[in-house]
Design an enzyme around this catalytic site. Structure first.
Site, short mmCIF file in Angstrom:
data_model
loop_
_atom_site.label_atom_id
_atom_site.label_comp_id
_atom_site.label_asym_id
_atom_site.label_seq_id
_atom_site.Cartn_x
_atom_site.Cartn_y
_atom_site.Cartn_z
N LYS A 214 55.61 -8.16 -42.06
CA LYS A 214 56.46 -7.71 -40.95
C LYS A 214 57.82 -8.41 -40.94
O LYS A 214 58.00 -9.48 -41.53
CB LYS A 214 55.72 -7.90 -39.61
CG LYS A 214 54.63 -6.83 -39.42
CD LYS A 214 53.99 -6.88 -38.06
CE LYS A 214 52.91 -5.79 -37.96
NZ LYS A 214 52.17 -5.83 -36.69
N ARG A 248 44.63 -8.45 -40.10
CA ARG A 248 44.95 -7.13 -40.67
C ARG A 248 46.07 -7.29 -41.70
O ARG A 248 47.18 -7.71 -41.34
CB ARG A 248 45.37 -6.20 -39.53
CG ARG A 248 45.68 -4.78 -39.92
CD ARG A 248 46.15 -4.00 -38.69
NE ARG A 248 46.46 -2.62 -39.02
CZ ARG A 248 47.64 -2.22 -39.51
NH1 ARG A 248 48.61 -3.08 -39.71
NH2 ARG A 248 47.84 -0.95 -39.78
C1 PT1 Z 1 48.94 -4.58 -35.59
C2 PT1 Z 1 49.36 -3.35 -36.20
C3 PT1 Z 1 48.48 -2.24 -36.08
N1 PT1 Z 1 50.54 -3.21 -36.86
C4 PT1 Z 1 46.96 -3.55 -34.87
N2 PT1 Z 1 47.28 -2.37 -35.42
C5 PT1 Z 1 50.88 -2.02 -37.38
N3 PT1 Z 1 45.77 -3.68 -34.21
C6 PT1 Z 1 50.01 -0.93 -37.25
C7 PT1 Z 1 57.93 -5.05 -38.47
O1 PT1 Z 1 58.43 -5.76 -37.58
O2 PT1 Z 1 49.69 -5.66 -35.62
N4 PT1 Z 1 47.76 -4.64 -34.94
N5 PT1 Z 1 48.83 -1.05 -36.62
C8 PT1 Z 1 52.20 -1.87 -38.09
N6 PT1 Z 1 53.29 -2.04 -37.18
C9 PT1 Z 1 54.46 -2.72 -37.51
C10 PT1 Z 1 55.18 -3.37 -36.50
C11 PT1 Z 1 54.89 -2.79 -38.82
C12 PT1 Z 1 56.30 -4.12 -36.81
C13 PT1 Z 1 56.03 -3.53 -39.14
C14 PT1 Z 1 56.74 -4.22 -38.14
O3 PT1 Z 1 58.35 -5.06 -39.64
#
Ligand code: PT1
Length: 270
Positions: A214, A248
């Site tokens: 991230k 995850r």
């Molecule tokens: C998470 C999560 C998810 N993240 C759960 N499910 C994502 N339970 C999808 C960035 O800042 O943390 N927990 N499902 C993916 N979401 C992101 C958010 C991907 C922020 C990238 C960023 O780069």
């Protein structure tokens, strides 16, 4: 936390979102998703988290029909082929119901069952439920995130969602909590949440966390997404040492090694 209760599971991320550069259609996508799943299973994944809606910052919405067509065939094949339990990453009630019907054992909802009908859909299953905190919606959540005390606000939100679940007939034994790294949070908010992750243990439910690749890692290291493996391992190690139950990640083998070292330290069992 009693040392005997220490165990960390690794959840492999399986995104089933269309490849706009491929004209091979849905079959190609299913095929490549299964190859990826097979590799994560071979690397020792404890869960496969299958998602057909991108929720990263700026991502657009996806229709119910599109999401169903993306994820259900992949869930069916993973359940048939692997013993590894499958999680469905969705906010849509119909997708939750059909995914569990196809064999998914966890509903992972970044909107914490707040969509109309989601509580009822989850309650009608016996799947585990992961409730995540997000401020705003994916398309706009990074515009100007603001909090008084981010940890207190995340904790209060999650406590309220646990209450909504138990009121809807979802027992506490089925619930996991996730602070939602990167979901409507500045880089400072994210690191404050990580530093004070233990505060969420006061809710007495297992924690699931996702920081893999991230931008909170990129903002510190200055590295693009494809060069964030070492930072992702560091973040997973820190979360594990603070008692996260499920991590995850994209990189299953590397994360399994990292959390095994944390477990060796925490338990003394070799
Ligand atoms: C998470 C999560 C998810 N993240 C759960 N499910 C994502 N339970 C999808 C960035 O800042 O943390 N927990 N499902 C993916 N979401 C992101 C958010 C991907 C922020 C990238 C960023 O780069």
């Amino acid at each position: 936390m009693p040392v005997s209760q220490f165990n960390v599971e690794v959840m492999g991320i399986l995104n089933v979102t269309p490849d706009s550069f491929s004209d091979g259609g849905k079959f190609n996508n299913i095929d490549s998703a299964l190859k990826q799943a097979e590799q994560m299973v071979a690397e020792g994944a404890d869960w496969l988290d299958i998602g057909g809606e991108s929720t990263r910052p700026g991502a657009p919405n996806v229709s119910e029909q599109e999401e169903l067509e993306r994820v259900i065939p992949v869930i069916e094949r993973c359940v048939a082929r692997f013993a590894t339990p499958v999680s469905i990453d969705t906010s849509k009630p119909k997708v939750m119901a059909e995914a569990v019907n196809a064999g998914a054992r966890m509903i992972n909802d970044v909107r914490a069952l707040q969509e109309p009908g989601a509580l009822e859909a989850a309650a009608a299953t016996n799947a585990l439920v992961c409730l995540m905190h997000m401020q705003g919606q994916p398309r706009t959540m990074q515009h100007k995130p603001e909090y008084g005390d981010v940890v207190v606000e995340v904790k209060d939100f999650l406590a309220a969602r646990v209450r909504a679940c138990t009121d809807a007939g979802i027992s506490r034994e089925r619930i996991l909590l996730d602070p939602g790294f990167g979901f409507g949070k500045s880089v400072r908010h994210n690191y404050e949440l990580l530093q004070r992750l233990q505060a969420l243990h006061e809710l007495e439910l297992p924690l699931l966390v996702g920081m893999s690749r991230k931008s909170m890692l990129g903002q510190v290291t200055g590295k693009p997404v494809e060069q964030r493996l070492a930072a992702s391992i560091a973040a997973a190690t820190l979360a594990a040492s603070k008692g996260a139950r499920i991590i995850r990640v994209h990189d299953v083998a590397e994360t399994k090694d990292a959390v095994s070292i944390v477990a060796a330290m925490m338990t003394g069992e070799l």
